[in-house]
Each structure stands twice: as structure tokens, then as C-alpha cells.
Scaffold this motif. Structure first.
Motif, PDB file in Angstrom:
ATOM      1  N   ALA A 334       0.858  -1.192   0.000  1.00 36.15           N
ATOM      2  CA  ALA A 334       0.000   0.000   0.000  1.00 36.15           C
ATOM      3  C   ALA A 334       0.885   1.229   0.000  1.00 36.15           C
ATOM      4  O   ALA A 334       2.091   1.165   0.262  1.00 36.15           O
ATOM      5  CB  ALA A 334      -0.916   0.007   1.236  1.00 36.15           C
ATOM      6  N   VAL A 335       0.271   2.368  -0.305  1.00 29.61           N
ATOM      7  CA  VAL A 335       0.973   3.647  -0.206  1.00 29.61           C
ATOM      8  C   VAL A 335      -0.012   4.672   0.340  1.00 29.61           C
ATOM      9  O   VAL A 335      -1.175   4.714  -0.060  1.00 29.61           O
ATOM     10  CB  VAL A 335       1.551   4.093  -1.575  1.00 29.61           C
ATOM     11  N   ILE A 336       0.459   5.466   1.279  1.00 37.79           N
ATOM     12  CA  ILE A 336      -0.362   6.504   1.908  1.00 37.79           C
ATOM     13  C   ILE A 336       0.292   7.851   1.634  1.00 37.79           C
ATOM     14  O   ILE A 336       1.410   8.111   2.091  1.00 37.79           O
ATOM     15  CB  ILE A 336      -0.478   6.311   3.437  1.00 37.79           C
ATOM     16  N   GLN A 337      -0.404   8.699   0.877  1.00 38.75           N
ATOM     17  CA  GLN A 337       0.092  10.055   0.636  1.00 38.75           C
ATOM     18  C   GLN A 337      -0.594  10.988   1.625  1.00 38.75           C
ATOM     19  O   GLN A 337      -1.819  11.102   1.629  1.00 38.75           O
ATOM     20  CB  GLN A 337      -0.231  10.493  -0.791  1.00 38.75           C
ATOM     21  N   PHE A 338       0.168  11.639   2.473  1.00 36.58           N
ATOM     22  CA  PHE A 338      -0.417  12.603   3.400  1.00 36.58           C
ATOM     23  C   PHE A 338      -0.634  13.920   2.654  1.00 36.58           C
ATOM     24  O   PHE A 338       0.134  14.284   1.759  1.00 36.58           O
ATOM     25  CB  PHE A 338       0.464  12.772   4.624  1.00 36.58           C
ATOM     26  N   ALA A 339      -1.747  14.604   3.010  1.00 33.45           N
ATOM     27  CA  ALA A 339      -2.220  15.713   2.184  1.00 33.45           C
ATOM     28  C   ALA A 339      -2.480  16.971   2.998  1.00 33.45           C
ATOM     29  O   ALA A 339      -2.710  16.932   4.213  1.00 33.45           O
ATOM     30  CB  ALA A 339      -3.505  15.300   1.462  1.00 33.45           C
ATOM     31  N   PRO A 345      -0.791  17.147  -2.221  1.00 30.42           N
ATOM     32  CA  PRO A 345       0.123  16.302  -1.447  1.00 30.42           C
ATOM     33  C   PRO A 345       1.110  17.077  -0.585  1.00 30.42           C
ATOM     34  O   PRO A 345       1.644  18.109  -0.990  1.00 30.42           O
ATOM     35  CB  PRO A 345       0.856  15.502  -2.530  1.00 30.42           C
ATOM     36  N   ARG A 346       1.348  16.552   0.607  1.00 27.44           N
ATOM     37  CA  ARG A 346       2.470  17.002   1.428  1.00 27.44           C
ATOM     38  C   ARG A 346       3.718  16.243   0.992  1.00 27.44           C
ATOM     39  O   ARG A 346       3.663  15.375   0.109  1.00 27.44           O
ATOM     40  CB  ARG A 346       2.183  16.731   2.908  1.00 27.44           C
ATOM     41  N   ARG A 347       4.822  16.514   1.617  1.00 29.69           N
ATOM     42  CA  ARG A 347       6.071  15.840   1.264  1.00 29.69           C
ATOM     43  C   ARG A 347       6.132  14.435   1.866  1.00 29.69           C
ATOM     44  O   ARG A 347       6.876  13.584   1.397  1.00 29.69           O
ATOM     45  CB  ARG A 347       7.267  16.662   1.750  1.00 29.69           C
ATOM     46  N   VAL A 348       5.345  14.185   2.894  1.00 29.05           N
ATOM     47  CA  VAL A 348       5.430  12.936   3.642  1.00 29.05           C
ATOM     48  C   VAL A 348       4.510  11.874   3.043  1.00 29.05           C
ATOM     49  O   VAL A 348       3.362  12.155   2.676  1.00 29.05           O
ATOM     50  CB  VAL A 348       5.051  13.159   5.119  1.00 29.05           C
ATOM     51  N   TYR A 349       5.022  10.650   2.934  1.00 32.34           N
ATOM     52  CA  TYR A 349       4.194   9.525   2.520  1.00 32.34           C
ATOM     53  C   TYR A 349       4.645   8.281   3.265  1.00 32.34           C
ATOM     54  O   TYR A 349       5.731   8.249   3.871  1.00 32.34           O
ATOM     55  CB  TYR A 349       4.259   9.315   1.007  1.00 32.34           C
ATOM     56  N   LEU A 350       3.817   7.240   3.221  1.00 29.59           N
ATOM     57  CA  LEU A 350       4.097   5.977   3.899  1.00 29.59           C
ATOM     58  C   LEU A 350       3.906   4.861   2.881  1.00 29.59           C
ATOM     59  O   LEU A 350       2.980   4.919   2.066  1.00 29.59           O
ATOM     60  CB  LEU A 350       3.124   5.807   5.073  1.00 29.59           C
ATOM     61  N   ALA A 351       4.764   3.840   2.918  1.00 31.95           N
ATOM     62  CA  ALA A 351       4.661   2.760   1.943  1.00 31.95           C
ATOM     63  C   ALA A 351       5.039   1.432   2.583  1.00 31.95           C
ATOM     64  O   ALA A 351       5.624   1.380   3.671  1.00 31.95           O
ATOM     65  CB  ALA A 351       5.559   3.039   0.733  1.00 31.95           C
ATOM     66  N   VAL A 356       0.259  -0.858   4.717  1.00 33.87           N
ATOM     67  CA  VAL A 356      -0.788  -1.889   4.703  1.00 33.87           C
ATOM     68  C   VAL A 356      -1.575  -1.854   6.015  1.00 33.87           C
ATOM     69  O   VAL A 356      -2.815  -1.887   6.019  1.00 33.87           O
ATOM     70  CB  VAL A 356      -0.179  -3.299   4.492  1.00 33.87           C
ATOM     71  N   LEU A 357      -0.859  -1.797   7.130  1.00 33.73           N
ATOM     72  CA  LEU A 357      -1.521  -1.734   8.437  1.00 33.73           C
ATOM     73  C   LEU A 357      -2.347  -0.456   8.567  1.00 33.73           C
ATOM     74  O   LEU A 357      -3.461  -0.472   9.108  1.00 33.73           O
ATOM     75  CB  LEU A 357      -0.474  -1.817   9.549  1.00 33.73           C
ATOM     76  N   TYR A 358      -1.798   0.635   8.098  1.00 32.30           N
ATOM     77  CA  TYR A 358      -2.509   1.924   8.138  1.00 32.30           C
ATOM     78  C   TYR A 358      -3.804   1.831   7.333  1.00 32.30           C
ATOM     79  O   TYR A 358      -4.879   2.214   7.812  1.00 32.30           O
ATOM     80  CB  TYR A 358      -1.589   3.003   7.573  1.00 32.30           C
ATOM     81  N   LYS A 359      -3.711   1.308   6.100  1.00 32.95           N
ATOM     82  CA  LYS A 359      -4.884   1.221   5.234  1.00 32.95           C
ATOM     83  C   LYS A 359      -5.936   0.287   5.824  1.00 32.95           C
ATOM     84  O   LYS A 359      -7.139   0.572   5.750  1.00 32.95           O
ATOM     85  CB  LYS A 359      -4.464   0.728   3.848  1.00 32.95           C
ATOM     86  N   GLU A 360      -5.516  -0.819   6.413  1.00 30.32           N
ATOM     87  CA  GLU A 360      -6.476  -1.750   7.008  1.00 30.32           C
ATOM     88  C   GLU A 360      -7.189  -1.107   8.194  1.00 30.32           C
ATOM     89  O   GLU A 360      -8.390  -1.313   8.398  1.00 30.32           O
ATOM     90  CB  GLU A 360      -5.764  -3.028   7.451  1.00 30.32           C
ATOM     91  N   THR A 361      -6.460  -0.297   8.953  1.00 33.37           N
ATOM     92  CA  THR A 361      -7.082   0.426  10.067  1.00 33.37           C
ATOM     93  C   THR A 361      -8.141   1.394   9.548  1.00 33.37           C
ATOM     94  O   THR A 361      -9.242   1.504  10.103  1.00 33.37           O
ATOM     95  CB  THR A 361      -6.017   1.194  10.873  1.00 33.37           C
TER      96      THR A 361
END
Length: 394
Positions: A334-339, A345-351, A356-361
Motif C-alpha cells: 500500500a501507499v499513503i500520501q499525506f495531504a 500532497p504534502r512531502r510525507v508519505y508511507l509505503a 498496509v496496516l494503516y490502510k487496514e485500520t
């Protein structure tokens, strides 16, 4: 009129309608207000997981009456077919039942529009319902047995999640993602690059900058004249809303969304509150686009607003700002783009695994929120947009 006589009807038991009804029941539990929730199915649809069903996964079967147990809410299973704002009534199933209301919460949401491209309605599948997703899954199993091909039309978040889920679950299939815009265009450069590496890793062919002009039984035709053969087509682009509000004479915008004021009340009928995808909501930075991320805060706000109005209290304007763009890339990535508040988009993202855990939550949070909301006021608006939402609406 006392609150004991006050009738609230909530149309739609999706993410927003369900939260609005349950939170309202908790906020008005000692007032005698009567709440009725109307929905055509008694199954709660997890729209955030429809791509999982389409890929052949089995999901938990959540029933609306079970989710409402202990709230005192009356559930009516049926289609709302007409609203009479003058009389304050909702017709269900073409006249089978008529519900009277003093306050109406309009939460009918939106669906994928297959009417704009010839053949899409007849030959393409959508993720509009669990039944439709399950039919696609059945076609996928047949196609996978012969090593066939699948096209996913639309490169938005839904299309990306569908294509990656299908490719991961059926690695022998040829999956083509067709999009007018670059997939992940709303993300920052690094998150977008990660997304495209995932598409490459899963063997997905991406066609960008082309429009589908017709869907045929054995493939899709592009505006270039090229024919892309496929055994199954998933349509994820284009949005339409119920015509019910327009037909009732409620003020709507050009897309059929109910025009609302700063407190999410209809500008033409103040006893009608519109939430989620059904409402044309503007912040100082622009108009909100329909997502679960924005829908749940409108439901929370509207439930609290109605409760305050019934008590004669002052209501402050709705405020909301986006804070992330979560995208699953199959079950293992998964990929999470913080906005920013306006969804840029902000500069920060999670991959990777953390994403995956973030998206499932995120995907599982609505059901937990409903259960907790029976007993307490749960905050589903972690970010109101800061200074961006304090600016006057243009």
C-alpha cells in the motif's frame, strides 16, 4: 411541537447515513425523538472493500439490523422513490409505505456512472454493490482458468486498487489499466513513483492519456481506434447521484448534488440536511469531493447539529480538511500520501508493510465507530483544515 413528536428520517445506510443515524440516536436518546433509517438492502456495504470482493475474497457479512441493535432506530428496508418536501413525506418502494418526517437526512451517496460510454452499462462490471463485485469475481475465475485478459477503466484510486487486487490474486491474468490521467496524479512525486513500481511489479499494463469510446463484449475500443481485447471489463470512472432530490424540487447543482449552506442544510429546504456524496459542500479552499474520509465528518457534524437545533442551541459552520490519500496495492502492499487540507500532497508519505496496516485500520474503522457511537460521541474528524477552512467560501 415537543421533541417527543419529532420524526427524523435518514435516507441511505452507507458509511455516512449509518453514522448519522446511530450518533443521532445517542445524542437524542433522552428526548423521545423517533429515528427511521431507510435502505434498499439489509446488508451493510463496505464500499472501501469492494475491490477485494471483485478479486474473489470473502468478506464478513454485516447486517444493518444487527448494527442498529439497542439504538431504538426503526429500520425500513426499501427504495426511497419520492420525496414531498411540502408535506414532509418520503415514499418507499413506489407507494408501499409513506414515511412522515420533520427532519430529513439525505445520505443517498453516489455510484459509478456507466451511461456516458456506449456499451459500458451492458458489458462492463462495476463496484457499486457486493452482488456486482461478486459477479465480476465469478467471471475472473472463468477467465483465470484460460489465462485471459482483464481491463480496468479508470485510473483513480478505485481503479488502482481494483487493478492491483486483481493482478495479485490472479497472477496468470493479463491486466490492463486504462486512464485518461496518470494513475496517482494527485500524489507527490515519491509516492507516485512507488505506486508505479508496484504496478510494474504486478505486471499491470498501464495505458495513459487515452479515452475509452466503447465497451464491447470482448474488449474496449479507444479513441485512437485501437481495440484492447479482454474477457472482463471493470468500469471505475465517472460518478452519478440519485435523481431523487432534483425530482423533489430540492435545490441542486449541475451534477444533482444538494446545495447546502455552511451548516449542511438545504438552501431551499432547511429541514433537509445533506451529507457525504449527496451534498455540494464548499470550504474556503474549494469543493469537497466524495470520499469516506470526508463523508463521515459530515455525518458526525449533522448528527450533532440536529441535536443542538432540537435543544435550541447555536450551530457553528462545518469545517473539514483532507489529511491523507490511502491506497491499497493488493493485500501485501500500500501507499499513503499525506495531504494538505485541499487534498494536495504534502512531502510525507508511507509505503510498504506500515502502509498496509494503516490502510487496514482506515478500512475497518467505520464499523468500530458505529459500535462505539452507541455509547459515546466518537470523533471522526481528526483534522478540520486549519487556516484553510477559516477562509470565507468563494
Amino acid at each position: 411541537m415537543t421533541n417527543n413528536d419529532h420524526r427524523i428520517v435518514v435516507l441511505g445506510a452507507g458509511y455516512t447515513g449509518m453514522l448519522a443515524a446511530i450518533r443521532l440516536a445517542h445524542r437524542t436518546r433522552r428526548t423521545g425523538v423517533r429515528i427511521t433509517l431507510v435502505n434498499p438492502s439489509d446488508r451493510f456495504t463496505e464500499r472501501l472493500r469492494m475491490h477485494q470482493i471483485a478479486a474473489g475474497q470473502e468478506l464478513a457479512d454485516h447486517r444493518i439490523p444487527d448494527l442498529l441493535a439497542g439504538t431504538g432506530i426503526t429500520f425500513v428496508r426499501g427504495w426511497a422513490t419520492a420525496i414531498d418536501p411540502g408535506r414532509g413525506t418520503v415514499t418507499v418502494d413506489g407507494g408501499t409505505a409513506t414515511l412522515e418526517y420533520d427532519t430529513l437526512v439525505y445520505a443517498l451517496g453516489s455510484s459509478t456512472d456507466t451511461s456516458q460510454v456506449p456499451g459500458a452499462g451492458e458489458h462492463a462490471f462495476t463496484l457499486n454493490s457486493p452482488q456486482g463485485a461478486a459477479r465480476f469475481a465469478s467471471r475472473l475465475r472463468e477467465t483465470a482458468a484460460t489465462g485471459g485478459a482483464v481491463t480496468v477503466c479508470g485510473g483513480g484510486l478505485t481503479g488502482i486498487e481494483a487493478a492491483t487486487e486483481i493482478a495479485e490474486a490472479h497472477p496468470g491474468l493479463g491486466v490492463t489499466l486504462i486512464s485518461l490521467d496518470e494513475p496517482g496524479a494527485m500524489m507527490g512525486e515519491k509516492a507516485r513513483a512507488y505506486l508505479h513500481r508496484a504496478l510494474d511489479r504486478l505486471g499491470i499494463t498501464v495505458r495513459v492519456g487515452v479515452r475509452v469510446t466503447e465497451v464491447l463484449p470482448d474488449g474496449v475500443e479507444l479513441e485512437t481506434g485501437e481495440f484492447v481485447a479482454s474477457d472482463a471489463c471493470m468500469w471505475t470512472t465517472g460518478v452519478r447521484v440519485s435523481p431523487l432530490a432534483r425530482e423533489a424540487g430540492i435545490a441542486v447543482d449541475g451534477r444533482g448534488l444538494i446545495r447546502v449552506d455552511a451548516t449542511l442544510r438545504s438552501v431551499s429546504h432547511p429541514n433537509i440536511h445533506a451529507i457525504g456524496d449527496a451534498a455540494a459542500i464548499r470550504m474556503g479552499w474549494g469543493q469537497i469531493h466524495g470520499t469516506c474520509q470526508s463523508g463521515l465528518p459530515t455525518a458526525q457534524y449533522t448528527a450533532d447539529t440536529i441535536a443542538r437545533l432540537l435543544r435550541g442551541k447555536r450551530v457553528t459552520p462545518f469545517r473539514f480538511g483532507y489529511y491523507h490519500q490511502p491506497v491499497s496495492l493488493g493485500r501485501r502492499d500500500a501507499v499513503i500520501q499525506f495531504a494538505h487540507a485541499d487534498d494536495t500532497p504534502r512531502r510525507v508519505y508511507l509505503a510498504g508493510r506500515a502502509a498496509v496496516l494503516y490502510k487496514e485500520t482506515v478500512s475497518g474503522s467505520p464499523l468500530m465507530t458505529y459500535r462505539l457511537s452507541k455509547r459515546m460521541n466518537v470523533n471522526v474528524t481528526p483534522y478540520k483544515g486549519g487556516r484553510a477552512t477559516r477562509r470565507p467560501v468563494a
